[in-house]
Design a protein around this motif. Structure first.
Motif, PDB file in Angstrom:
ATOM      1  N   THR A  49       0.819  -1.220   0.000  1.00 38.39           N
ATOM      2  CA  THR A  49       0.000   0.000   0.000  1.00 38.39           C
ATOM      3  C   THR A  49       0.846   1.260   0.000  1.00 38.39           C
ATOM      4  OG1 THR A  49      -0.111  -0.125   2.420  1.00 38.39           O
ATOM      5  CG2 THR A  49      -1.908  -1.158   1.167  1.00 38.39           C
ATOM      6  N   SER A  50       2.096   1.163   0.439  1.00 37.61           N
ATOM      7  CA  SER A  50       2.948   2.348   0.480  1.00 37.61           C
ATOM      8  C   SER A  50       3.834   2.459  -0.761  1.00 37.61           C
ATOM      9  CB  SER A  50       3.838   2.313   1.727  1.00 37.61           C
ATOM     10  OG  SER A  50       4.666   1.165   1.725  1.00 37.61           O
ATOM     11  N   GLY A  51       3.667   1.561  -1.715  1.00 39.14           N
ATOM     12  CA  GLY A  51       4.499   1.567  -2.911  1.00 39.14           C
ATOM     13  C   GLY A  51       3.993   2.507  -3.981  1.00 39.14           C
ATOM     14  N   ILE A  52       4.814   2.659  -5.014  1.00 43.62           N
ATOM     15  CA  ILE A  52       4.456   3.549  -6.123  1.00 43.62           C
ATOM     16  C   ILE A  52       3.264   3.002  -6.891  1.00 43.62           C
ATOM     17  CG2 ILE A  52       5.298   4.586  -8.263  1.00 43.62           C
ATOM     18  CD1 ILE A  52       8.093   4.467  -7.114  1.00 43.62           C
ATOM     19  N   GLY A  53       3.236   1.684  -7.088  1.00 50.19           N
ATOM     20  CA  GLY A  53       2.142   1.083  -7.847  1.00 50.19           C
ATOM     21  C   GLY A  53       0.798   1.345  -7.213  1.00 50.19           C
ATOM     22  N   ALA A  54       0.731   1.275  -5.879  1.00 54.52           N
ATOM     23  CA  ALA A  54      -0.534   1.533  -5.182  1.00 54.52           C
ATOM     24  C   ALA A  54      -0.965   2.971  -5.376  1.00 54.52           C
ATOM     25  CB  ALA A  54      -0.386   1.215  -3.696  1.00 54.52           C
ATOM     26  N   SER A  55      -0.019   3.909  -5.348  1.00 55.55           N
ATOM     27  CA  SER A  55      -0.383   5.323  -5.517  1.00 55.55           C
ATOM     28  C   SER A  55      -0.898   5.594  -6.926  1.00 55.55           C
ATOM     29  CB  SER A  55       0.826   6.216  -5.222  1.00 55.55           C
ATOM     30  OG  SER A  55       1.831   6.065  -6.209  1.00 55.55           O
ATOM     31  N   ILE A  56      -0.313   4.918  -7.943  1.00 53.95           N
ATOM     32  CA  ILE A  56      -0.798   5.096  -9.320  1.00 53.95           C
ATOM     33  C   ILE A  56      -2.223   4.566  -9.448  1.00 53.95           C
ATOM     34  CG2 ILE A  56      -0.446   4.421 -11.719  1.00 53.95           C
ATOM     35  CD1 ILE A  56       2.559   4.361 -11.143  1.00 53.95           C
ATOM     36  N   ASN A  57      -2.463   3.369  -8.914  1.00 54.77           N
ATOM     37  CA  ASN A  57      -3.810   2.799  -8.993  1.00 54.77           C
ATOM     38  C   ASN A  57      -4.817   3.640  -8.218  1.00 54.77           C
ATOM     39  OD1 ASN A  57      -3.186   0.569 -10.637  1.00 54.77           O
ATOM     40  ND2 ASN A  57      -2.430  -0.592  -8.885  1.00 54.77           N
ATOM     41  N   ASP A  58      -4.416   4.149  -7.056  1.00 50.86           N
ATOM     42  CA  ASP A  58      -5.321   5.009  -6.277  1.00 50.86           C
ATOM     43  C   ASP A  58      -5.661   6.273  -7.059  1.00 50.86           C
ATOM     44  OD1 ASP A  58      -5.290   3.173  -4.240  1.00 50.86           O
ATOM     45  OD2 ASP A  58      -3.837   4.260  -3.002  1.00 50.86           O
ATOM     46  N   MET A  59      -4.666   6.820  -7.754  1.00 49.65           N
ATOM     47  CA  MET A  59      -4.880   8.032  -8.542  1.00 49.65           C
ATOM     48  C   MET A  59      -5.872   7.775  -9.674  1.00 49.65           C
ATOM     49  SD  MET A  59      -2.040  10.173 -10.756  1.00 49.65           S
ATOM     50  CE  MET A  59      -1.655   8.748 -11.783  1.00 49.65           C
ATOM     51  N   MET A  60      -5.688   6.663 -10.379  1.00 50.50           N
ATOM     52  CA  MET A  60      -6.578   6.382 -11.498  1.00 50.50           C
ATOM     53  C   MET A  60      -7.971   5.981 -11.013  1.00 50.50           C
ATOM     54  SD  MET A  60      -4.420   7.163 -13.752  1.00 50.50           S
ATOM     55  CE  MET A  60      -5.467   6.888 -15.173  1.00 50.50           C
ATOM     56  N   ASN A  61      -8.028   5.229  -9.917  1.00 48.13           N
ATOM     57  CA  ASN A  61      -9.333   4.800  -9.408  1.00 48.13           C
ATOM     58  C   ASN A  61     -10.128   5.959  -8.831  1.00 48.13           C
ATOM     59  OD1 ASN A  61      -8.763   2.167 -10.137  1.00 48.13           O
ATOM     60  ND2 ASN A  61      -7.961   1.607  -8.116  1.00 48.13           N
ATOM     61  N   ALA A  62      -9.436   6.987  -8.332  1.00 47.05           N
ATOM     62  CA  ALA A  62     -10.142   8.137  -7.766  1.00 47.05           C
ATOM     63  C   ALA A  62     -10.948   8.877  -8.825  1.00 47.05           C
ATOM     64  CB  ALA A  62      -9.153   9.093  -7.101  1.00 47.05           C
ATOM     65  N   LEU A  63     -10.546   8.724 -10.082  1.00 42.31           N
ATOM     66  CA  LEU A  63     -11.286   9.390 -11.161  1.00 42.31           C
ATOM     67  C   LEU A  63     -12.658   8.764 -11.383  1.00 42.31           C
ATOM     68  CD1 LEU A  63      -8.319   9.822 -13.661  1.00 42.31           C
ATOM     69  CD2 LEU A  63      -9.554  11.677 -12.494  1.00 42.31           C
ATOM     70  N   SER A  64     -12.863   7.540 -10.916  1.00 40.17           N
ATOM     71  CA  SER A  64     -14.165   6.894 -11.101  1.00 40.17           C
ATOM     72  C   SER A  64     -15.261   7.636 -10.347  1.00 40.17           C
ATOM     73  CB  SER A  64     -14.104   5.436 -10.639  1.00 40.17           C
ATOM     74  OG  SER A  64     -13.811   5.359  -9.260  1.00 40.17           O
ATOM     75  N   ASP A  65     -14.925   8.206  -9.182  1.00 43.90           N
ATOM     76  CA  ASP A  65     -15.915   8.989  -8.435  1.00 43.90           C
ATOM     77  C   ASP A  65     -16.242  10.286  -9.168  1.00 43.90           C
ATOM     78  OD1 ASP A  65     -16.031   7.095  -6.434  1.00 43.90           O
ATOM     79  OD2 ASP A  65     -14.443   8.036  -5.242  1.00 43.90           O
ATOM     80  N   VAL A  66     -15.253  10.837  -9.876  1.00 40.96           N
ATOM     81  CA  VAL A  66     -15.508  12.043 -10.670  1.00 40.96           C
ATOM     82  C   VAL A  66     -16.410  11.710 -11.850  1.00 40.96           C
ATOM     83  CG1 VAL A  66     -14.446  13.906 -12.004  1.00 40.96           C
ATOM     84  CG2 VAL A  66     -13.292  12.998  -9.975  1.00 40.96           C
ATOM     85  N   VAL A  67     -16.186  10.542 -12.444  1.00 36.17           N
ATOM     86  CA  VAL A  67     -17.043  10.113 -13.553  1.00 36.17           C
ATOM     87  C   VAL A  67     -18.477   9.932 -13.074  1.00 36.17           C
ATOM     88  CG1 VAL A  67     -17.467   8.257 -15.212  1.00 36.17           C
ATOM     89  CG2 VAL A  67     -15.126   9.041 -14.793  1.00 36.17           C
ATOM     90  N   SER A  68     -18.645   9.385 -11.884  1.00 38.71           N
ATOM     91  CA  SER A  68     -19.989   9.150 -11.349  1.00 38.71           C
ATOM     92  C   SER A  68     -20.667  10.441 -10.928  1.00 38.71           C
ATOM     93  CB  SER A  68     -19.914   8.193 -10.151  1.00 38.71           C
ATOM     94  OG  SER A  68     -19.323   6.970 -10.526  1.00 38.71           O
ATOM     95  N   ALA A  69     -19.876  11.396 -10.407  1.00 38.79           N
ATOM     96  CA  ALA A  69     -20.463  12.654  -9.916  1.00 38.79           C
ATOM     97  C   ALA A  69     -19.544  13.799 -10.301  1.00 38.79           C
ATOM     98  CB  ALA A  69     -20.661  12.599  -8.405  1.00 38.79           C
ATOM     99  N   PRO A  70     -19.621  14.267 -11.543  1.00 36.20           N
ATOM    100  CA  PRO A  70     -18.679  15.291 -12.013  1.00 36.20           C
ATOM    101  C   PRO A  70     -18.794  16.622 -11.289  1.00 36.20           C
ATOM    102  CG  PRO A  70     -20.394  14.892 -13.643  1.00 36.20           C
ATOM    103  CD  PRO A  70     -20.537  13.828 -12.616  1.00 36.20           C
ATOM    104  N   THR A  71     -19.914  16.903 -10.645  1.00 37.94           N
ATOM    105  CA  THR A  71     -20.063  18.172  -9.929  1.00 37.94           C
ATOM    106  C   THR A  71     -19.666  18.052  -8.465  1.00 37.94           C
ATOM    107  OG1 THR A  71     -22.394  17.679  -9.485  1.00 37.94           O
ATOM    108  CG2 THR A  71     -21.880  18.951 -11.478  1.00 37.94           C
ATOM    109  N   ASP A  72     -19.295  16.870  -8.022  1.00 40.06           N
ATOM    110  CA  ASP A  72     -18.924  16.652  -6.619  1.00 40.06           C
ATOM    111  C   ASP A  72     -17.501  17.176  -6.404  1.00 40.06           C
ATOM    112  OD1 ASP A  72     -18.327  15.807  -4.089  1.00 40.06           O
ATOM    113  OD2 ASP A  72     -19.114  13.772  -4.359  1.00 40.06           O
TER     114      ASP A  72
END
Length: 672
Positions: free
Chosen positions: A102-125
């Protein structure tokens, strides 16, 4: 008198044997000590009528139990073991930088890309947007931290190399000094066993740092050679070794080489790394020039691919306040272009670097060699592959120009124009990815500035009678292709493009209209449901369902008054940003799997180095065991010999006592 002489000789011989055994016991723990043995020889007997009568024993020499072959084999094996072990240790440190969890670079990249899914679901949030931007900042921070850790590893390797050089030069001088002592002692006619042990131990210690070969001279000295043929020690003179930058590309290459300097000479000779063999210096140089360089290139490629692809995609969208998106990360200038010090062209002759395709980037540096002003070769350092180029015919149709070769590597490399263009014999080293990770920095912190909306909009005509449905819409070029107003009907004003469909069969479309600045669009083709219709102006629209003849879809500017606040509720560009995680980026691996690929490459190197270290350690251990079986001191054996020599010594003393009694009796008898 003969009996007394025999006893005296025996007493002295057994005394020497006792002293030698004691010397062995005293040095049982001395590194490099070889067990010594007294070699006795019979004194030539005296002839009488009754035969030869023995005259006792003499000490012929003190023999050093030593196998030259085993010693050299053990020394060479320990050098290979030292080199493999130090490289394995450093690779383990490198592997920690590319670790998972969880503290590695790979986890941070996946967290960054996955966080965009909430923006896709609620673009005004705004919270979802803030989280996505925070994840980007965290990814940049972890990349910079990883780059710093690689720099720290490189610094410790450089310091260890400096320390090894001090040790090597000191040992070389000590070997030269012992050589001189041995040469003087040889004039006595007997071997200087302890000095020979001392020299062998110094050579063993030297081989821990750099592998050597030895050649014995007639005067008893040993010449020590490195890299095959360079005399580090020649008799009583010692040369010097040093670590420096390569003569051709200097410090800009990021590599280090070993230099040899003869005593009394100011000229340094660059040694071939492949000729060094084993030893810590060779292992550290391989790590510095190959393993660490690959780690930096893998990290740099990942950073460049992420920043370039995400920046490009974000600038194609619209922010929450309807403005064109800006770069999410600070633009990263590519690494340096290093001129060879042997080039004849001016210092202004260089190369301009740029990224053309992040997905095609290779984790490598390159060397460009010009055979003529227009031809030459490009060597990819990561795997040694050579590409020939010929600039004499412009490209296209020539696909072997330097520009075409580098384009396939995802790069644009443009030499300076005449009169500062490269000439025959010039060489350049390109390190496009070195240091890129240290420059990654997030630029956007306000949730409003995340360009989640598409830079293009689509409007279904209200009179459509078919079953057309919009599946996907994406801007892949200039996001400002349309000027408002748009979607007015009829007719479509400048700045709007209308697709008119025919039911067929076959089903077709015809696109007409105007882009920004009144550029006409005229495009037609077959319509396949679910297949994207791509426009060279920079749009892609995917529709589903069968149209009725005359059905229309209009593409236009989402900021036009007719579109209202659609761009605030749209998340098409956020979806495209999130979709980057599944785009092949790193040798076929997707962006989300790119770190796993890098981790696997470093892990494979580490595992291979571990296997090599284990094998070389086993070989070195076995050979050292064989050597010590010949040269080592066995305390039980020495204790038994002490008893043997003690009894012989006592018997010799008794013999002298008897001889004295006989002599006294004889004298007394003669006195009567």
């Amino acid at each position: 008198m003969s009996l007394l002489n025999v006893g005296a000789r025996a007493l002295l011989a057994n005394q020497a044997a006792l002293q030698t055994a004691g010397h062995n016991i005293a040095n049982v723990s001395t590194p490099g000590y070889s067990r010594q043995t007294v070699v006795l020889q019979t004194v030539q007997g005296q002839f009488t009528g009754g035969g030869y009568i023995g005259k006792g024993v003499d000490v012929q020499t003190i023999q050093r139990n030593h196998s030259e072959l085993l010693t050299r084999q053990s020394t060479a094996a320990s050098a290979v073991d030292a080199g493999d072990t130090v490289r394995m240790d450093r690779l383990r440190q490198l592997q920690e930088v590319f670790s998972g969890g969880t503290s590695g670079i790979g986890a941070s990249i996946n967290d960054m890309m996955n966080a965009l899914s909430d923006v896709v679901s609620a673009p005004t949030d705004l919270t979802a947007r803030s989280v996505a931007l925070t994840r980007m900042d965290e990814t940049a921070a972890r990349m910079r931290d990883a780059s710093q850790r690689l720099d720290e590893i490189g610094y410790t390797v450089a310091e260890q190399l400096k320390g090894s050089m001090l040790t090597v030069n000191s040992l070389a001088k000590n070997i030269a000094g012992v050589n001189e002592q041995i040469a003087r002692a040889k004039g006595n006619g007997q071997p200087a066993n302890d000095l020979l042990d001392q020299r062998d131990q110094l050579i063993r210690e030297l081989n821990q740092h750099i592998q050597t070969s030895q050649v014995a001279a007639d005067d008893g000295s040993v010449s020590v050679f490195v890299a095959g043929s360079q005399p580090l020690v020649l008799g009583s003179k010692a040369a010097e070794l040093s670590i420096g930058d390569p003569a051709d590309f200097g410090a800009g290459s990021g590599q280090k080489v070993l230099y040899f300097q003869q005593p009394g000479s100011a000229t340094k000779v660059e040694l071939n790394e492949s000729m060094l063999g084993g030893g810590q210096v060779a292992g550290l140089l391989r790590f510095q020039n190959n393993d660490l360089a690959e780690g930096r290139n893998l990290l740099g490629r990942m950073v460049i691919a992420i920043s370039e692809s995400m920046n490009t995609q974000n600038t194609l969208g619209l922010t929450l306040d309807g403005k064109p998106g800006q770069n999410l990360f600070a633009p990263i200038s590519l690494g340096n272009v290093v001129r060879s010090s042997f080039n004849t062209t001016p210092d202004t002759t260089t190369m301009a670097l740029a990224v053309t395709n992040p997905a095609a980037l290779q984790a490598s540096s390159y060397t460009i060699s010009f055979a003529t002003a227009d031809t030459g070769s490009i060597t990819r350092q990561s795997d040694g592959k050579v590409f020939s180029f010929d600039n004499s015919t412009p490209s296209p149709p020539n696909t072997t120009t330097m520009a075409a070769v580098f384009s396939a590597q995802g790069l644009s490399v443009v030499p300076t124009a005449p009169p500062n263009a490269p000439v025959a014999g010039d060489q350049f080293m390109i390190n496009p990815l070195q240091g890129a990770a240290a420059k990654l920095k997030a630029l956007q912190y306000s949730p409003v500035d995340l360009a989640a909306a598409n830079g293009i909009n689509a409007s279904m005509d209200t009179a459509n009678a078919g079953r057309l449905q919009l599946v996907a819409l994406k801007a892949v070029g200039d996001p400002g292709s349309f000027d408002p107003p748009a979607f007015a009907s009829p007719p479509a004003p400048a700045g709007g493009v209308t697709l008119t469909f025919a039911a067929g069969p076959p089903m077709t479309y015809n696109a007409t209209g105007m882009t920004k600045s009144g550029v006409s669009v005229a495009q037609a083709g077959d319509y396949v449901p679910g297949q994207a219709i791509t426009f060279p102006q920079g749009w892609s629209v995917t529709l589903q369902g069968a149209p009725a003849s005359g059905d229309k879809v209009t593409l236009g500017n989402p900021r036009a008054p007719q579109a209202g606040d659609w761009y605030q509720r749209d998340a098409g560009n956020a979806s495209a940003l999130m979709g980057l995680r599944d785009v092949p980026m790193f040798d076929g691996s997707t962006l989300s799997d790119g770190f796993a690929s890098a981790m696997a490459q470093i892990g494979t190197r580490t595992q291979s180095a571990q296997f090599a270290a284990e094998l070389s350690s086993a070989i070195a251990t076995n050979l050292e065991r064989d050597r010590t079986a010949v040269s080592g001191v066995n305390l039980d054996e020495e204790a038994a010999r002490l008893i043997q020599y003690q009894q012989a010594y006592q018997a010799s003393a008794k013999m002298i006592q008897i001889a004295q009694n006989i002599f006294d009796t004889l004298i007394q008898g003669l006195g009567r």
